[in-house]
Design an enzyme around this catalytic site. Structure first.
Site, mmCIF file in Angstrom:
data_model
loop_
_atom_site.group_PDB
_atom_site.id
_atom_site.type_symbol
_atom_site.label_atom_id
_atom_site.label_comp_id
_atom_site.label_asym_id
_atom_site.label_seq_id
_atom_site.Cartn_x
_atom_site.Cartn_y
_atom_site.Cartn_z
ATOM 1 N N ASP A 180 -3.850 2.191 -5.096
ATOM 2 C CA ASP A 180 -2.522 2.162 -4.460
ATOM 3 C C ASP A 180 -2.317 0.951 -3.562
ATOM 4 O O ASP A 180 -1.440 0.952 -2.727
ATOM 5 C CB ASP A 180 -2.322 3.462 -3.651
ATOM 6 C CG ASP A 180 -2.928 3.400 -2.274
ATOM 7 O OD1 ASP A 180 -4.019 2.811 -2.130
ATOM 8 O OD2 ASP A 180 -2.322 3.921 -1.330
ATOM 9 N N GLU A 181 -3.132 -0.068 -3.758
ATOM 10 C CA GLU A 181 -3.097 -1.179 -2.808
ATOM 11 C C GLU A 181 -3.320 -2.506 -3.523
ATOM 12 O O GLU A 181 -4.204 -2.618 -4.373
ATOM 13 C CB GLU A 181 -4.229 -0.930 -1.806
ATOM 14 C CG GLU A 181 -4.317 -1.915 -0.698
ATOM 15 C CD GLU A 181 -5.537 -1.637 0.200
ATOM 16 O OE1 GLU A 181 -6.166 -0.568 0.075
ATOM 17 O OE2 GLU A 181 -5.862 -2.522 0.998
ATOM 18 N N ASP B 127 0.863 -1.194 0.000
ATOM 19 C CA ASP B 127 0.000 0.000 0.000
ATOM 20 C C ASP B 127 0.893 1.235 0.000
ATOM 21 O O ASP B 127 1.804 1.359 0.817
ATOM 22 C CB ASP B 127 -0.889 -0.025 1.250
ATOM 23 C CG ASP B 127 -1.942 1.068 1.247
ATOM 24 O OD1 ASP B 127 -3.135 0.735 1.375
ATOM 25 O OD2 ASP B 127 -1.586 2.258 1.145
HETATM 26 P P1 TTP Z 1 -5.302 4.954 1.253
HETATM 27 O O1 TTP Z 1 -4.263 3.945 0.933
HETATM 28 O O2 TTP Z 1 -6.425 4.580 2.131
HETATM 29 O O3 TTP Z 1 -4.619 6.215 1.930
HETATM 30 P P2 TTP Z 1 -3.235 6.899 1.659
HETATM 31 O O4 TTP Z 1 -2.446 6.153 0.652
HETATM 32 O O5 TTP Z 1 -3.487 8.331 1.301
HETATM 33 O O6 TTP Z 1 -2.535 6.884 3.061
HETATM 34 P P3 TTP Z 1 -1.885 5.651 3.843
HETATM 35 O O7 TTP Z 1 -0.429 5.992 3.982
HETATM 36 O O8 TTP Z 1 -2.584 5.609 5.144
HETATM 37 O O9 TTP Z 1 -2.114 4.431 2.996
HETATM 38 O O10 TTP Z 1 -5.928 5.520 -0.074
HETATM 39 C C1 TTP Z 1 -5.193 5.668 -1.283
HETATM 40 C C2 TTP Z 1 -5.614 6.901 -2.029
HETATM 41 O O11 TTP Z 1 -7.011 6.871 -2.285
HETATM 42 C C3 TTP Z 1 -5.366 8.188 -1.269
HETATM 43 O O12 TTP Z 1 -4.062 8.703 -1.447
HETATM 44 C C4 TTP Z 1 -6.436 9.089 -1.787
HETATM 45 C C5 TTP Z 1 -7.572 8.186 -2.183
HETATM 46 N N1 TTP Z 1 -8.639 8.270 -1.153
HETATM 47 C C6 TTP Z 1 -9.701 9.141 -1.369
HETATM 48 O O13 TTP Z 1 -9.781 9.797 -2.411
HETATM 49 N N2 TTP Z 1 -10.670 9.230 -0.395
HETATM 50 C C7 TTP Z 1 -10.613 8.516 0.773
HETATM 51 O O14 TTP Z 1 -11.500 8.635 1.637
HETATM 52 C C8 TTP Z 1 -9.510 7.614 0.975
HETATM 53 C C9 TTP Z 1 -9.397 6.825 2.239
HETATM 54 C C10 TTP Z 1 -8.556 7.537 -0.018
HETATM 55 MG MG MG Z 2 -2.140 4.096 0.796
#
Ligand code: TTP
Ligand code: MG
Length: 346
Positions: free
Chosen positions: A104-105, A6
Site C-alpha cells: 500500500d505504499e 500510502d
Molecule cells: P501500513 O501502511 O503500515 O499501515 P496501514 O495502512 O494499516 O495504516 P496507516 O494509515 O497508518 O498507513 O501497512 C499497510 C498494510 O500492511 C496494513 O493495512 C496491514 C499490513 N500490515 C501488517 O499486516 N502487519 C503490520 O505489522 C503492519 C504495520 C502492516
Molecule cells: Mg498505509
C-alpha cells in the site's frame, strides 16, 4: 520532486468498503480472538479501533481487551492484493519511475511531470482522486525534495492528507518532529540517542546538536546517515520496481501456415509490439526467447542471451529470427503459433 503515497489503514479500509454495514464501527484485521485460543496479531485496524488503543502488531487477545466491540476479521490476502494491483496500475499511469515499498505504499519520482510545486500538488491531488474514483479508498500523499521528506510529509498528513514541503520549508518542518519520525530511527537508536544526550522525548533538532564525529563513534557507519537525515538530507534514490521481469506476445494463425511471407510479417509485427512495450519500462533487455508451435501442437522455445541493451524492434527481430530459422531448419512443418518474449536485465 518525490511523491510518497500510502493507503490509510489499508486492510481495514478495504474491509469497510466491502461491508458498508461495518461503517462507524471499530474494525480489526488479523485474527479472531475467540478462535484458535486467541493467538495471532493485529495486521491493522481502522481509526475507530486505534482510538481504543489498538495498533498493528498488537496480540489479538490484547486487542480484544482494548476494543471488545470491534469487528474482528481474518486477513483476506487475495482481496487486498487485487486492490493493491489496481492501485499500482494507477500509479504506473502517472509515472513509470516508482518504487513499490509494500502493498500500500510507493515512492514516485514526479520531477519530469511536475516542474514546479503548484504542479506537484496537482499531481498529488489527481492521484488521490483517481484512486478514490476507481477503488473508493482514501490515501495520504506527501511531496518533498527527497524520499525521507516525502514520507514524513505523508505520515504527518494522515488520514486523507495531501502535504507538500518545499525545500525552503524542509528544515523547519522536521526540526520539531519526534526523532522517531525519521525513517530508520527505531526504538533502539532512540534509546542510544536519549542516553547520549541525557534527555527524553527527543526532537529532531536536539540531535542536530550532535557532531558528525560523535555520531560516527556511537553509530559507526550509520552515523553520517543520521547526521544528514536530521538536517533533511536523504540521498537515497528511487529503486524502480521491476514489475514484469519479462514481456511477451504470441500470435496464433487462423490456419496452420507454411507461408514464409506471413511468418516473417507476423514475426516483425510481434517484434515491434514488444519493443514498444519494453521501451515503456525504461529498462535494458538481455534475452530474447521465441516460442514456435507447429501443427499437431508440438511446441519449442529457444532463447539467446546478450549483454544488456536498449530494446528496439531491430534488435528483437534480429535475435528472434535467427532462433526461428534454426528451428525451422530442423523441423519444417506448418506453424500454428509464434511468440516472442524479452527478459529484462536482472
Ligand atoms: P501500513 O501502511 O503500515 O499501515 P496501514 O495502512 O494499516 O495504516 P496507516 O494509515 O497508518 O498507513 O501497512 C499497510 C498494510 O500492511 C496494513 O493495512 C496491514 C499490513 N500490515 C501488517 O499486516 N502487519 C503490520 O505489522 C503492519 C504495520 C502492516
Ligand atoms: Mg498505509
Amino acid at each position: 520532486m518525490i511523491l510518497h503515497v500510502d493507503m490509510d489503514c489499508f486492510f481495514a479500509q478495504v474491509e469497510e468498503r466491502e461491508n458498508p454495514r461495518f461503517k462507524g464501527k471499530p474494525i480489526v484485521v488479523g485474527a479472531d480472538p475467540r478462535k484458535g485460543s486467541g493467538r495471532g496479531v493485529v495486521s491493522t485496524c481502522n481509526y475507530k479501533a486505534r482510538e481504543n488503543g489498538v495498533y498493528s502488531g498488537m496480540p489479538i487477545s490484547q486487542a480484544y481487551k482494548a476494543s471488545p466491540n470491534a469487528i474482528f476479521l481474518p486477513v483476506n490476502e487475495k482481496l487486498y492484493s487485487r486492490t493493491s494491483e489496481s492501485i499500482f496500475s494507477i500509479i504506473e499511469g502517472i509515472s513509470k519511475k516508482y518504487e513499490r515499498v509494500s502493498f500500500d505504499e510507493a515512492y514516485v519520482d514526479i520531477s519530469e511531470i511536475a516542474r514546479n510545486y503548484t504542479k506537484s500538488k496537482e499531481v498529488g491531488k489527481e492521484l488521490k482522486e483517481m484512486i478514490f474514483k476507481k477503488e473508493k479508498l482514501i490515501c495520504s500523499v506527501g511531496i518533498g525534495e527527497n524520499k525521507m521528506i516525502a514520507k514524513i510529509a505523508c505520515e504527518s498528513g494522515k488520514p486523507n492528507g495531501l502535504k507538500l514541503i518545499k525545500p525552503n520549508e524542509t528544515s523547519r518542518f522536521i526540526s520539531k518532529r519526534k526523532i522517531r519520525d525519521i525513517p530508520g530511527i527505531g526504538p533502539k537508536s532512540e534509546k542510544i540517542l536519549e542516553r547520549f544526550l541525557g534527555k527524553k522525548n527527543l526532537k529532531v533538532e536536539d540531535v542536530r546538536g550532535v557532531s558528525k564525529a560523535e555520531l560516527r563513534k556511537v553509530f559507526k557507519n550509520r552515523g553520517l546517515d543520521i547526521y544528514n537525515k536530521v538536517r533533511g538530507i536523504d540521498k537515497s534514490v528511487i529503486e524502480i520496481s521491476k514489475e514484469a521481469k519479462s514481456i511477451g506476445k504470441e500470435k496464433t494463425f487462423q490456419k496452420d501456415t507454411t507461408d514464409s511471407e506471413e511468418i516473417i510479417k507476423t514475426f516483425k509485427k510481434l517484434s515491434k509490439e514488444i519493443s514498444l512495450l519494453a521501451k515503456e519500462k525504461e529498462l535494458l533487455i538481455s534475452k530474447v526467447m521465441i516460442t514456435c508451435r507447429f501443427e499437431g501442437f508440438k511446441t519449442y522455445t529457444r532463447q539467446t542471451s546478450f549483454s544488456p541493451r536498449k530494446p528496439s524492434e531491430e534488435l528483437i527481430y534480429k535475435k528472434g529470427i535467427k532462433l526461428l530459422l534454426k528451428l525451422l531448419l530442423k523441423e519444417y512443418r506448418a506453424i500454428r503459433l509464434l511468440g516472442i518474449r524479452v527478459l529484462f536485465e536482472e
